[in-house]
Design a protein around this motif. Structure first.
Motif, PDB file in Angstrom:
ATOM      1  N   THR A   1       0.837  -1.206   0.000  1.00  0.00           N
ATOM      2  CA  THR A   1       0.000   0.000   0.000  1.00  0.00           C
ATOM      3  C   THR A   1       0.868   1.250   0.000  1.00  0.00           C
ATOM      4  N   VAL A   2       1.881   1.262   0.829  1.00  0.00           N
ATOM      5  CA  VAL A   2       2.765   2.425   0.912  1.00  0.00           C
ATOM      6  C   VAL A   2       3.530   2.595  -0.400  1.00  0.00           C
ATOM      7  N   ALA A   3       3.984   1.502  -0.974  1.00  0.00           N
ATOM      8  CA  ALA A   3       4.731   1.579  -2.235  1.00  0.00           C
ATOM      9  C   ALA A   3       3.862   2.128  -3.367  1.00  0.00           C
ATOM     10  N   LYS A   4       2.607   1.704  -3.415  1.00  0.00           N
ATOM     11  CA  LYS A   4       1.701   2.151  -4.479  1.00  0.00           C
ATOM     12  C   LYS A   4       1.277   3.599  -4.307  1.00  0.00           C
ATOM     13  N   SER A   5       1.172   4.059  -3.084  1.00  0.00           N
ATOM     14  CA  SER A   5       0.625   5.391  -2.840  1.00  0.00           C
ATOM     15  C   SER A   5       1.685   6.410  -2.444  1.00  0.00           C
ATOM     16  N   ARG A   6       2.937   6.068  -2.590  1.00  0.00           N
ATOM     17  CA  ARG A   6       4.038   6.935  -2.166  1.00  0.00           C
ATOM     18  C   ARG A   6       3.988   8.322  -2.811  1.00  0.00           C
ATOM     19  N   SER A   7       3.499   8.417  -4.031  1.00  0.00           N
ATOM     20  CA  SER A   7       3.486   9.707  -4.737  1.00  0.00           C
ATOM     21  C   SER A   7       2.296  10.589  -4.355  1.00  0.00           C
ATOM     22  N   GLN A   8       1.373  10.077  -3.568  1.00  0.00           N
ATOM     23  CA  GLN A   8       0.209  10.863  -3.153  1.00  0.00           C
ATOM     24  C   GLN A   8       0.601  11.882  -2.093  1.00  0.00           C
ATOM     25  N   PRO A   9      -0.158  12.976  -2.031  1.00  0.00           N
ATOM     26  CA  PRO A   9       0.077  13.951  -0.947  1.00  0.00           C
ATOM     27  C   PRO A   9      -0.222  13.318   0.415  1.00  0.00           C
ATOM     28  N   ALA A  10       0.382  13.874   1.450  1.00  0.00           N
ATOM     29  CA  ALA A  10       0.248  13.315   2.801  1.00  0.00           C
ATOM     30  C   ALA A  10      -1.205  13.221   3.250  1.00  0.00           C
ATOM     31  N   ASP A  11      -2.047  14.188   2.880  1.00  0.00           N
ATOM     32  CA  ASP A  11      -3.440  14.123   3.324  1.00  0.00           C
ATOM     33  C   ASP A  11      -4.186  12.955   2.681  1.00  0.00           C
ATOM     34  N   GLN A  12      -3.855  12.624   1.443  1.00  0.00           N
ATOM     35  CA  GLN A  12      -4.477  11.458   0.805  1.00  0.00           C
ATOM     36  C   GLN A  12      -3.963  10.158   1.415  1.00  0.00           C
ATOM     37  N   LEU A  13      -2.673  10.125   1.739  1.00  0.00           N
ATOM     38  CA  LEU A  13      -2.119   8.957   2.425  1.00  0.00           C
ATOM     39  C   LEU A  13      -2.823   8.746   3.760  1.00  0.00           C
ATOM     40  N   TRP A  14      -2.971   9.846   4.481  1.00  0.00           N
ATOM     41  CA  TRP A  14      -3.626   9.791   5.792  1.00  0.00           C
ATOM     42  C   TRP A  14      -5.045   9.241   5.660  1.00  0.00           C
ATOM     43  N   ALA A  15      -5.782   9.706   4.670  1.00  0.00           N
ATOM     44  CA  ALA A  15      -7.148   9.230   4.443  1.00  0.00           C
ATOM     45  C   ALA A  15      -7.145   7.730   4.135  1.00  0.00           C
ATOM     46  N   THR A  16      -6.177   7.276   3.370  1.00  0.00           N
ATOM     47  CA  THR A  16      -6.075   5.853   3.057  1.00  0.00           C
ATOM     48  C   THR A  16      -5.831   5.036   4.314  1.00  0.00           C
ATOM     49  N   TYR A  17      -4.922   5.497   5.178  1.00  0.00           N
ATOM     50  CA  TYR A  17      -4.609   4.775   6.411  1.00  0.00           C
ATOM     51  C   TYR A  17      -5.826   4.716   7.329  1.00  0.00           C
ATOM     52  N   LEU A  18      -6.564   5.813   7.401  1.00  0.00           N
ATOM     53  CA  LEU A  18      -7.771   5.825   8.231  1.00  0.00           C
ATOM     54  C   LEU A  18      -8.812   4.864   7.673  1.00  0.00           C
ATOM     55  N   GLU A  19      -8.963   4.873   6.353  1.00  0.00           N
ATOM     56  CA  GLU A  19      -9.937   4.003   5.701  1.00  0.00           C
ATOM     57  C   GLU A  19      -9.606   2.525   5.948  1.00  0.00           C
ATOM     58  N   LEU A  20      -8.322   2.208   5.963  1.00  0.00           N
ATOM     59  CA  LEU A  20      -7.896   0.828   6.188  1.00  0.00           C
ATOM     60  C   LEU A  20      -7.951   0.423   7.662  1.00  0.00           C
ATOM     61  N   GLY A  21      -8.166   1.383   8.551  1.00  0.00           N
ATOM     62  CA  GLY A  21      -8.313   1.090   9.971  1.00  0.00           C
ATOM     63  C   GLY A  21      -7.014   0.800  10.695  1.00  0.00           C
ATOM     64  N   TRP A  22      -5.905   1.265  10.163  1.00  0.00           N
ATOM     65  CA  TRP A  22      -4.615   0.966  10.773  1.00  0.00           C
ATOM     66  C   TRP A  22      -4.459   1.560  12.162  1.00  0.00           C
TER      67      TRP A  22
END
Length: 69
Positions: free
Chosen positions: A19-40
């Motif tokens: 997940t981190v490798a695929k989304s590395r180019s996204q802005p931090a706020d989008q990464l954060w939203a992804t992590y929240l969505e995944l329930g980490w």
């Protein structure tokens, strides 16, 4: 004391790494939203340590560590 990850934990480790490798180019706020969505952030302690280890390995720019602790 030796500690070994079980199959589910190894799967989580691979998922976080991919997940981190695929989304590395996204802005931090989008990464954060992804992590929240995944329930980490709601992960139990051992699984949270796995997530934190993988995010640290990737030099994650989000406030995950500060929020999780």
């Amino acid at each position: 004391m030796e500690f070994e990850l079980d199959e589910d934990q190894r799967l989580l480790q691979r998922l976080v790494r991919e997940t981190v490798a695929k989304s590395r180019s996204q802005p931090a706020d989008q990464l954060w939203a992804t992590y929240l969505e995944l329930g980490w952030l709601e992960a139990p302690p051992v699984e949270l340590a796995i997530v934190l280890e993988e995010l640290g390995y990737a030099a994650d720019p989000t406030p995950f560590l500060a929020t999780a602790t």
